[in-house]
Design an enzyme around this catalytic site. Structure first.
Site, mmCIF file in Angstrom:
data_model
loop_
_atom_site.group_PDB
_atom_site.id
_atom_site.type_symbol
_atom_site.label_atom_id
_atom_site.label_comp_id
_atom_site.label_asym_id
_atom_site.label_seq_id
_atom_site.Cartn_x
_atom_site.Cartn_y
_atom_site.Cartn_z
ATOM 1 N N SER A 54 13.435 3.677 -7.101
ATOM 2 C CA SER A 54 12.974 2.852 -8.209
ATOM 3 C C SER A 54 11.450 2.735 -8.154
ATOM 4 C CB SER A 54 13.604 1.468 -8.107
ATOM 5 O OG SER A 54 13.177 0.847 -6.920
ATOM 6 N N TYR A 55 10.894 2.086 -9.161
ATOM 7 C CA TYR A 55 9.441 1.955 -9.250
ATOM 8 C C TYR A 55 8.892 1.291 -7.986
ATOM 9 C CZ TYR A 55 4.921 1.226 -11.406
ATOM 10 O OH TYR A 55 3.583 1.264 -11.707
#
Lengths: 762, 231
Positions: free
Chosen positions: A331-332
């Site tokens: 994820s980010y």
């Protein structure tokens, strides 16, 4: 409805990935004037707009740049103080013009601009830049943005179906920060460069002594610790230890007071213990204990763990995490959130890890009932979930070992979060002996749980304790009065520096690594592996300020502690104001105005007292015994030698009248064709590229330098070097030796360590 | 009330606190300064307050039981109890639970107006009427101890005291010249062992001595830690 939708991502890799998720095998078209940006065309049905033609393109970070009006751009055009109010203009950088043109072109005829920049403050601001460019060619364009935090397919599809408005406040906070950074940075950089540079010219790598409102407090932390280490005074302390043998087990009881710094007091207390003869068990407690599993992973935590366990600096870790995100594996990676949303299907993410050769069986165990909801931390940036793996990738498909290490850490951390805490049983025994309490502690690990997948935490059973009962008395087998010495703290390590920045509001999780890299690049600090002196070494880097770095911080502190630029206070206030803009409690204009006034005050005071600053710097750099107060007794450790050698080389540079001035200002590595090789050698050698790892005491200057010219300059420099320390008790010796690659200069100092300055011809 | 009775009343009051004023102090220093109309309870308070602010070597009566015995420094005596009450004043206090250097660092941070909370550096806000840096010392005063004190009795004999168990009112933030009354106190190897049961901090201070002590504290800590200032 239908029509054309223009989607714009923050970088080309995201555009391609999202386009492929939405459009399948999409066609990439070249963008005129810029090779590496592509437009992807496909059809997609968005619930709000129906079946549409989609053009998916990207920018490459910020489109706009702000600078002072041309009248103020030259360094001598105005007093640096005027930069606090000089007009600024926004323009598009030359290398971004083709990208902007592409957006203008594509916006024509589109019904909607759908922005896909990263969901953080910076991304929000880039979104407004894209919007402004697009509206120029199509004022009727509808504008919205996608909210996403990873580029896993289902997540992306969901984001595409649920557009939201741009967050104007976050964009404004960034705009305020950009303007403040420009004005404050330029004003102080020009002022201190113009004032100080003539004094430190021969020390300096570039022509600029840069100032940044985050850089300086960051440097301040390093300098602060440096002085704590340097000024440290070891002190003797005394303590009492009681040993008792029971059931064939030797138990050591430690003094509850720890240790005291007064021998007489400890002697008297010790005598009273001995006189008491018997000790009595006053506390006997067995209780279940657990070691908590880690919190969900934030950026700051990832950076800290990276330097601690993955042997990478924070910038490197972030770069790799960024790539893993772009490739869709995690994820980010820029997030402050340490709590998973209750609605998130974490089991599904765990399940994806089941095929893995290493942690697959563990993940399977979680799927078979071991799963436990992660702990909730206290932070939520409301933009991104904690860093977690979104897809499984086999180690062999990752580019290199560094990528594998970061991915492995993120997965293991995530699995640990979804596990149970480790369980054990703790035993605490306290005895009273004389007037004093002594205690011992035992731990029995019963269930390792998350520890099985998370080797970064250590929790092991202690020696087993014999049974004691409350009120039991015994005559201890042995009681001893011992002494010891306090030891200096270590130099600041990167995890500590990040923690300090985090606690003091210096930079955001997204920018901390950059600030750290910047002060290294500016040669304000150097790093070396910790534990080098003792031969041990954990791979952790520690930071040591250079002479220049120390001088700058000391100088500003002397001008005024209250608002010293080396302290975190001013910047912290600014950061809080940014948050206030995001929360809507203040406006961009108010913040810019308020912060500028604060910094202007410091600026005015600094210029008025510029001599205070100079007074700190002159003796450090110019006196025959500078930097770092050179004399033989100080020359015993490496960092001073590093200062020494860089002084030597810079003097070499300075002495040479034949140097092309352009070479000195040229950025190392960019203009090597034109620049004088010796100058370049010196310029690049400022930090010596760090000590070599294999033999840290040896510095190798491995630069493309003509052997003949280099030798002469270095010889001259070494003579100077030698003269510098002629008063020293054991003056350094040096010799040069021609080698096949060029020549080698070695000098020896009092500590017997040999130092090489080698030049290799090309 | 005539002055003899008045002196008697006040003496009784002070004795109940363990302080035996010398008749000279009472009749020639204290009584001439009071207004005869002042009610007795207020006079008693004033007398106590003045005594606590005085140097006890000048103001207290020396009787065998109210001062340290002549062989108080005899280190061959392993332990003994002194019945007292013995009134002493604090001439020095040191936290022996922390290294001197760490105390110097804390003092210097306070001088810069910084304190730390965990890793966070906090700018301490100076009190409006900060006086003599009382706020800066506050944090240091909160230190754990135990403390080692120099105690002086009415005849001017100095003895070390060690805080065996934490005593309320004893700390590096306390005033120099503060009065302590010892009753049934343990002395081991010539050192008074301070414990709550045998020690009562009456308070007070000797202004000049206190000020000098405060000002010299950092330097004393430094030299005790073995630091010599470089040029």
């Amino acid at each position: 409805m239908g029509g054309r939708i223009l989607c714009v991502a923050e970088k080309p890799s995201i555009a391609r990935a999202v386009a492929q998720h939405l459009g399948g095998q999409v066609q990439a078209r070249n963008v005129p004037g810029i090779q590496w940006v592509k437009n992807y065309e496909f059809n997609y049905t968005f619930p709000p707009w129906g079946a549409c033609t989609v053009i998916f393109t990207s920018v490459a970070g910020h489109l706009h740049t702000i600078d002072f009006d041309t009248r103020y751009r030259s360094w001598n055009s105005c007093q640096p103080g005027q930069l606090f109010d000089a007009p600024v203009v926004t323009s598009i950088d030359d290398d971004k013009k083709a990208i902007a043109r592409n957006i203008e072109t594509q916006a024509r005829g589109a019904r909607t601009l759908f922005i896909w920049t990263d969901c953080d403050r910076e991304g929000e601001h880039i979104g407004t830049e894209i919007r402004d460019v697009a509206l120029k060619s199509n004022p009727r364009l509808e504008v919205c943005r996608a909210r996403f935090s990873n580029i896993e397919r289902a997540h992306v599809v969901n984001a595409a179906r649920n557009p939201v408005p741009l967050d104007e406040r976050q964009a404004n906070a960034v705009a305020a920060r950009i303007e403040l950074d420009l004005r404050i940075g330029a004003a102080f950089t020009r002022m201190q460069t113009l004032q100080l540079r003539p004094m430190v010219e021969q020390m300096l790598e570039s022509k600029v002594i840069s100032y940044g409102s985050c850089q300086f407090p960051t440097l301040g932390f390093v300098v602060d610790r440096y002085f704590r280490v340097k000024n440290f005074v070891p002190e003797q302390f005394w303590h009492i230890r009681v040993m008792h043998r029971k059931d064939d087990i030797d138990v050591t009881f430690n003094w509850k007071r720890g240790h005291l710094f007064d021998r007489m007091a400890v002697t008297i207390i010790f005598e009273r213990c001995i006189m008491a003869r018997t000790a009595k068990v006053v506390k006997m407690q067995k209780k279940p204990t657990s070691k908590w599993k880690p919190l969900p992973l934030t950026t700051v935590e990832l950076q800290k763990m990276g330097s601690r366990f993955l042997r990478m600096d924070s910038q490197r870790v972030m770069k790799i995490a960024e790539e893993l995100y772009t490739k869709g594996w995690i994820s980010y990676p820029r997030t402050e959130t340490d709590q998973f949303d209750r609605g998130m299907d974490l089991r599904k993410l765990v399940e994806k890890q089941c095929p893995d050769g290493q942690w697959g069986p563990y993940a399977q165990g979680l799927m078979n009932g071991g799963f436990n909801q992660p702990r909730q931390g206290r932070n939520n940036d409301k933009a991104h979930p904690p860093i977690h793996p979104v897809n499984h990738v086999a180690a062999s498909h990752l580019r290199d070992d560094e990528e594998r290490r970061v991915y492995e850490f993120i997965v293991r951390r995530f699995l640990a979060c979804c596990s149970e805490d480790a369980r054990g049983e703790a035993t605490d025994v306290e005895i009273q002996y004389g007037t004093e309490i002594f205690r011992t502690h035992g731990l029995l690990v019963l269930q390792r749980n998350y520890l099985d997948v998370y080797p970064y935490d250590k929790w092991v059973s202690s020696q087993q304790l014999p049974n004691f009962t409350l009120g039991e008395t015994f005559e201890p087998t042995e009681a001893k009065m011992l002494d010891g010495k306090t030891t200096a703290p270590g130099f600041l390590t990167e995890p500590e520096l990040i923690a300090l920045m985090d606690a003091n509001g210096i930079g955001t999780d997204a920018t901390m690594a950059e600030h750290i890299a910047k002060i290294k690049e500016r040669a304000y600090v150097m790093t070396r592996p910790r534990g080098r002196a003792t031969g041990g070494g954990t791979g952790l880097q520690e930071f040591i300020p250079t002479t220049l770095g120390v001088a700058l911080i000391e100088g500003y502190d002397n001008v005024g502690f209250e608002t010293s630029l080396g302290k975190p206070f001013l910047r912290k206030e600014m950061e809080l104001l940014m948050k206030a803009i995001c929360a809507g409690t203040t406006t961009r204009n108010d913040v810019v105005h308020q912060s500028l006034e604060q910094y202007r005050e410091v600026f005015v005071r600094t210029t008025r007292q510029i001599n205070v600053l100079k007074e700190v710097i002159i003796p450090k750099i110019h006196s025959p015994s500078g930097p770092a107060r050179l004399n033989a007794s100080h020359l015993t450790n490496l960092e001073q030698l590093e200062g020494y050698t860089s002084l030597l080389l810079h003097d070499t540079l300075h002495d040479s009248s034949a140097l092309d001035p352009a070479a000195r200002v040229g950025r190392a590595g960019r203009s090597s064709e034109r620049a004088d090789p010796v100058a370049l050698c010196a310029i690049r050698g400022a930090g010596f590229g760090g000590p070599s790892v294999a033999n840290p005491a040896r510095h190798v200057l491995d630069r493309r330098t003509r052997a003949d010219a280099g030798t002469e300059h270095l010889r001259r420099g070494l003579r100077h070097f030698s003269a510098c320390v002629s008063s020293a008790r054991s003056p350094p010796q040096f010799g040069t030796e021609e080698t096949r690659e060029g020549f080698r200069v070695t000098f020896w100092c009092g500590d017997g360590a040999g130092h090489d300055v080698r030049s290799s011809g090309d | 009330m005539d002055s003899t009775n008045l002196a008697q009343e006040i003496t009784t009051h002070l004795l109940s606190r363990g302080l035996h004023p010398s008749p000279t102090w009472l009749t020639t220093t204290f009584l001439p300064t009071i207004r005869p109309t002042t009610p007795l309870p207020a006079l008693k308070q004033t007398a106590l307050f003045r005594l606590l602010a005085s140097d006890i070597t000048q103001t207290l009566q020396r009787t065998p039981s109210s001062v340290f015995p002549p062989d108080i420094h005899n280190a061959t005596i392993r332990e003994r109890r002194l019945a007292g009450p013995i009134a002493v004043q604090v001439l020095d206090i040191e936290d022996i639970g922390r290294s001197r250097w760490s105390q110097v660092e804390a003092l210097e941070a306070a001088e810069r107006g910084e304190t730390t909370k965990g890793r966070e550096i906090i700018r301490a806000v100076r009190a409006e009427d900060g006086g003599e840096g009382a706020d800066a010392d506050a944090d240091v005063a909160g230190s754990g101890g135990p403390h080692k004190l120099v105690l002086q009795d009415a005849q001017g004999v100095n003895v070390f005291g060690i805080e065996l168990t934490a005593v309320e009112g004893v700390g590096v933030g306390m005033n120099i010249g503060a009065k302590i009354v010892l009753r049934d106190v343990l002395v081991a190897r010539g050192v008074v062992l301070l414990e709550p049961g045998s020690v009562k901090v009456e308070g007070g201070k000797i202004e000049g001595v206190h000020k000098a002590w405060r000002e010299g504290r950092k330097e004393r800590l430094k030299s005790a830690a073995g630091i010599t200032e470089r040029g």
